[in-house]
Design a protein around this motif. Sequence first.
Motif, PDB file in Angstrom:
ATOM      1  N   LEU A  11      41.532  14.670  51.162  1.00  0.00           N
ATOM      2  CA  LEU A  11      42.267  15.354  50.165  1.00  0.00           C
ATOM      3  C   LEU A  11      41.514  16.071  49.251  1.00  0.00           C
ATOM      4  CD1 LEU A  11      44.881  12.692  49.334  1.00  0.00           C
ATOM      5  CD2 LEU A  11      45.265  14.557  50.586  1.00  0.00           C
ATOM      6  N   TYR A  12      40.092  16.161  49.543  1.00  0.00           N
ATOM      7  CA  TYR A  12      39.239  16.949  48.741  1.00  0.00           C
ATOM      8  C   TYR A  12      39.605  18.773  48.843  1.00  0.00           C
ATOM      9  CZ  TYR A  12      35.118  19.356  46.467  1.00  0.00           C
ATOM     10  OH  TYR A  12      34.415  20.053  45.633  1.00  0.00           O
ATOM     11  N   THR A  13      39.972  18.702  50.023  1.00  0.00           N
ATOM     12  CA  THR A  13      40.614  20.201  50.560  1.00  0.00           C
ATOM     13  C   THR A  13      41.788  20.261  49.551  1.00  0.00           C
ATOM     14  OG1 THR A  13      39.834  19.638  52.716  1.00  0.00           O
ATOM     15  CG2 THR A  13      41.398  21.619  52.226  1.00  0.00           C
ATOM     16  N   LEU A  14      42.486  19.585  49.259  1.00  0.00           N
ATOM     17  CA  LEU A  14      43.803  19.780  48.375  1.00  0.00           C
ATOM     18  C   LEU A  14      43.854  18.990  47.007  1.00  0.00           C
ATOM     19  CD1 LEU A  14      46.365  18.539  51.285  1.00  0.00           C
ATOM     20  CD2 LEU A  14      45.892  20.994  50.458  1.00  0.00           C
ATOM     21  N   ARG A  15      42.489  19.496  46.329  1.00  0.00           N
ATOM     22  CA  ARG A  15      42.102  18.677  44.943  1.00  0.00           C
ATOM     23  C   ARG A  15      42.907  19.136  44.115  1.00  0.00           C
ATOM     24  NH1 ARG A  15      38.151  21.304  47.386  1.00  0.00           N
ATOM     25  NH2 ARG A  15      37.145  22.997  45.976  1.00  0.00           N
ATOM     26  N   ASN A  16      43.151  20.526  44.244  1.00  0.00           N
ATOM     27  CA  ASN A  16      43.860  21.153  43.056  1.00  0.00           C
ATOM     28  C   ASN A  16      45.356  20.846  42.974  1.00  0.00           C
ATOM     29  OD1 ASN A  16      41.492  22.549  42.103  1.00  0.00           O
ATOM     30  ND2 ASN A  16      41.942  24.251  43.786  1.00  0.00           N
ATOM     31  N   HIS A  17      45.684  20.051  44.094  1.00  0.00           N
ATOM     32  CA  HIS A  17      47.190  19.688  44.204  1.00  0.00           C
ATOM     33  C   HIS A  17      47.378  18.429  44.100  1.00  0.00           C
ATOM     34  CE1 HIS A  17      47.928  23.796  45.195  1.00  0.00           C
ATOM     35  NE2 HIS A  17      46.936  23.557  46.119  1.00  0.00           N
ATOM     36  N   ILE A  18      46.414  17.426  43.478  1.00  0.00           N
ATOM     37  CA  ILE A  18      46.477  15.859  43.485  1.00  0.00           C
ATOM     38  C   ILE A  18      45.976  15.626  41.857  1.00  0.00           C
ATOM     39  CG2 ILE A  18      46.469  15.478  45.940  1.00  0.00           C
ATOM     40  CD1 ILE A  18      43.343  14.717  45.485  1.00  0.00           C
ATOM     41  N   GLN A  19      45.979  16.296  40.957  1.00  0.00           N
ATOM     42  CA  GLN A  19      45.435  15.794  39.701  1.00  0.00           C
ATOM     43  C   GLN A  19      46.398  15.341  38.819  1.00  0.00           C
ATOM     44  OE1 GLN A  19      42.291  16.559  38.757  1.00  0.00           O
ATOM     45  NE2 GLN A  19      42.231  16.970  41.154  1.00  0.00           N
ATOM     46  N   ALA A  21      50.256  12.783  38.922  1.00  0.00           N
ATOM     47  CA  ALA A  21      51.130  11.625  39.901  1.00  0.00           C
ATOM     48  C   ALA A  21      52.156  12.465  40.459  1.00  0.00           C
ATOM     49  CB  ALA A  21      51.725  10.552  39.028  1.00  0.00           C
ATOM     50  N   GLU A  22      52.776  13.419  39.788  1.00  0.00           N
ATOM     51  CA  GLU A  22      53.761  14.285  40.196  1.00  0.00           C
ATOM     52  C   GLU A  22      53.073  15.131  41.236  1.00  0.00           C
ATOM     53  OE1 GLU A  22      54.637  12.693  36.563  1.00  0.00           O
ATOM     54  OE2 GLU A  22      52.960  13.981  37.029  1.00  0.00           O
ATOM     55  N   ASP A  23      52.045  15.770  41.347  1.00  0.00           N
ATOM     56  CA  ASP A  23      51.525  16.614  42.134  1.00  0.00           C
ATOM     57  C   ASP A  23      50.877  15.716  43.408  1.00  0.00           C
ATOM     58  OD1 ASP A  23      51.880  18.827  40.879  1.00  0.00           O
ATOM     59  OD2 ASP A  23      49.678  19.137  40.071  1.00  0.00           O
ATOM     60  N   PHE A  24      50.641  14.568  43.380  1.00  0.00           N
ATOM     61  CA  PHE A  24      50.241  13.647  44.182  1.00  0.00           C
ATOM     62  C   PHE A  24      51.467  13.291  44.989  1.00  0.00           C
ATOM     63  CE2 PHE A  24      48.440   9.131  45.682  1.00  0.00           C
ATOM     64  CZ  PHE A  24      47.630   9.981  46.411  1.00  0.00           C
ATOM     65  N   ASP A  25      52.405  13.285  44.565  1.00  0.00           N
ATOM     66  CA  ASP A  25      53.621  12.660  45.189  1.00  0.00           C
ATOM     67  C   ASP A  25      54.214  13.957  46.290  1.00  0.00           C
ATOM     68  OD1 ASP A  25      56.148  11.494  45.836  1.00  0.00           O
ATOM     69  OD2 ASP A  25      57.018  11.859  43.943  1.00  0.00           O
ATOM     70  N   ARG A  26      53.923  15.179  45.551  1.00  0.00           N
ATOM     71  CA  ARG A  26      54.439  16.224  46.292  1.00  0.00           C
ATOM     72  C   ARG A  26      53.587  16.797  47.560  1.00  0.00           C
ATOM     73  NH1 ARG A  26      56.309  18.201  41.043  1.00  0.00           N
ATOM     74  NH2 ARG A  26      54.363  18.757  40.609  1.00  0.00           N
ATOM     75  N   THR A  27      52.227  16.453  47.096  1.00  0.00           N
ATOM     76  CA  THR A  27      51.459  16.582  48.218  1.00  0.00           C
ATOM     77  C   THR A  27      51.516  15.710  49.380  1.00  0.00           C
ATOM     78  OG1 THR A  27      49.747  17.791  46.734  1.00  0.00           O
ATOM     79  CG2 THR A  27      48.827  16.743  48.805  1.00  0.00           C
ATOM     80  N   LEU A  28      51.678  14.408  49.175  1.00  0.00           N
ATOM     81  CA  LEU A  28      51.811  13.360  50.103  1.00  0.00           C
ATOM     82  C   LEU A  28      53.050  13.577  50.794  1.00  0.00           C
ATOM     83  CD1 LEU A  28      50.741  10.194  48.395  1.00  0.00           C
ATOM     84  CD2 LEU A  28      49.475  11.403  50.332  1.00  0.00           C
ATOM     85  N   ALA A  29      54.174  14.032  50.377  1.00  0.00           N
ATOM     86  CA  ALA A  29      55.478  14.365  50.599  1.00  0.00           C
ATOM     87  C   ALA A  29      55.326  15.481  51.887  1.00  0.00           C
ATOM     88  CB  ALA A  29      56.566  14.817  49.675  1.00  0.00           C
ATOM     89  N   GLN A  40      41.910  10.631  53.345  1.00  0.00           N
ATOM     90  CA  GLN A  40      40.845  10.331  52.471  1.00  0.00           C
ATOM     91  C   GLN A  40      40.986  10.701  51.016  1.00  0.00           C
ATOM     92  OE1 GLN A  40      36.677  11.617  53.747  1.00  0.00           O
ATOM     93  NE2 GLN A  40      35.909  11.074  51.774  1.00  0.00           N
ATOM     94  N   ILE A  41      40.789   9.723  50.111  1.00  0.00           N
ATOM     95  CA  ILE A  41      41.003  10.160  48.857  1.00  0.00           C
ATOM     96  C   ILE A  41      39.653  10.572  48.020  1.00  0.00           C
ATOM     97  CG2 ILE A  41      41.495   9.318  46.378  1.00  0.00           C
ATOM     98  CD1 ILE A  41      44.005   7.847  47.463  1.00  0.00           C
ATOM     99  N   SER A  42      39.547  11.922  47.292  1.00  0.00           N
ATOM    100  CA  SER A  42      38.465  12.494  47.025  1.00  0.00           C
ATOM    101  C   SER A  42      38.984  13.434  46.030  1.00  0.00           C
ATOM    102  CB  SER A  42      37.530  12.885  47.942  1.00  0.00           C
ATOM    103  OG  SER A  42      36.458  13.402  47.325  1.00  0.00           O
ATOM    104  N   GLY A  43      38.419  13.488  44.885  1.00  0.00           N
ATOM    105  CA  GLY A  43      38.634  14.528  43.990  1.00  0.00           C
ATOM    106  C   GLY A  43      40.148  14.555  43.196  1.00  0.00           C
ATOM    107  N   ILE A  44      40.581  13.325  43.145  1.00  0.00           N
ATOM    108  CA  ILE A  44      41.842  13.063  42.611  1.00  0.00           C
ATOM    109  C   ILE A  44      41.890  12.839  41.036  1.00  0.00           C
ATOM    110  CG2 ILE A  44      41.833  10.381  42.619  1.00  0.00           C
ATOM    111  CD1 ILE A  44      44.750  10.658  43.666  1.00  0.00           C
TER     112      ILE A  44
END
Length: 260
Positions: A11-19, A21-29, A40-44
């Motif tokens: 998820l470091y690749t998508l770090r700008n989209h997991i900052q 809880a709302e973004d994390f939810d959308r990204t996981l979806a 892998q969780i990194s940059g959250i």
Amino acid sequence: MAKKPTMAIQLYTLRNHIQTAEDFDRTLARLAGWGVKDVQISGIGDIPAETQRELLAKHGVSVCVTHKSFDWMRQDLPAVIAHHKTINCDAVGIGSAPGDSRGSIEAVRAFIREAEAVGAGLQAAGMTFNYHNHDFEFRPLDGTNTCMMDLLLDEADPNLLHFIPDVGWIHYAGLDPTAVLRRMAGRVKVIHFKDYVIDHDGNRRFVSLGKGVVNLRECYETACELGIPYIAYEQDDNWVNGDAFEATEESWAFMQSLIQ
């Protein structure tokens, strides 16, 4: 061929989209919609572990490894353990050695002692300590032929220091990633798949998987041979059209082609 590794997304690749809880939810979806079940969780961002666990469960996604601060591990290992228990992850990783732990054989040996202490604490909790490489670990130290990776492999307790080998960085360092994977056999849960090209100006530029110079199919076959459980896509920057999601979707499709 041995059991196929499970494919995952770093998820470091998508770090700008997991900052948040709302973004994390959308990204996981979005990832779950592509069939991603492991990350892998990194940059959250500063999202409570309990919230992370709830959102992961909501989307049917598991965490295979993390990247966390080595200082946090040294200063409050019980908190690190509690955090990882909450998100149901047994592999604790660091993205790189601290800057003062790289420049000499003596400095690397001091780092190994600290890493083994952290690894022992994690082992007692049923977890592992995992080291992610870049290219500097393969540069000779102190005018010798010994590099940092030699010391990590040969001198650290193999039960206490495991690896997250990044095949892109290994290739960029001038080595055969499959040979390094074999040296690490038995000490790897997750491999990072990364690809790159050298542009007309001689600069390294990361690209989506399968678009660069790394023989990722050969790396995949070696991972199968060695029984490595996970392969995770990671791309630091230079995403196709500047879009990390587009690069991730493109790379995920390449990863799926490997297992078909």
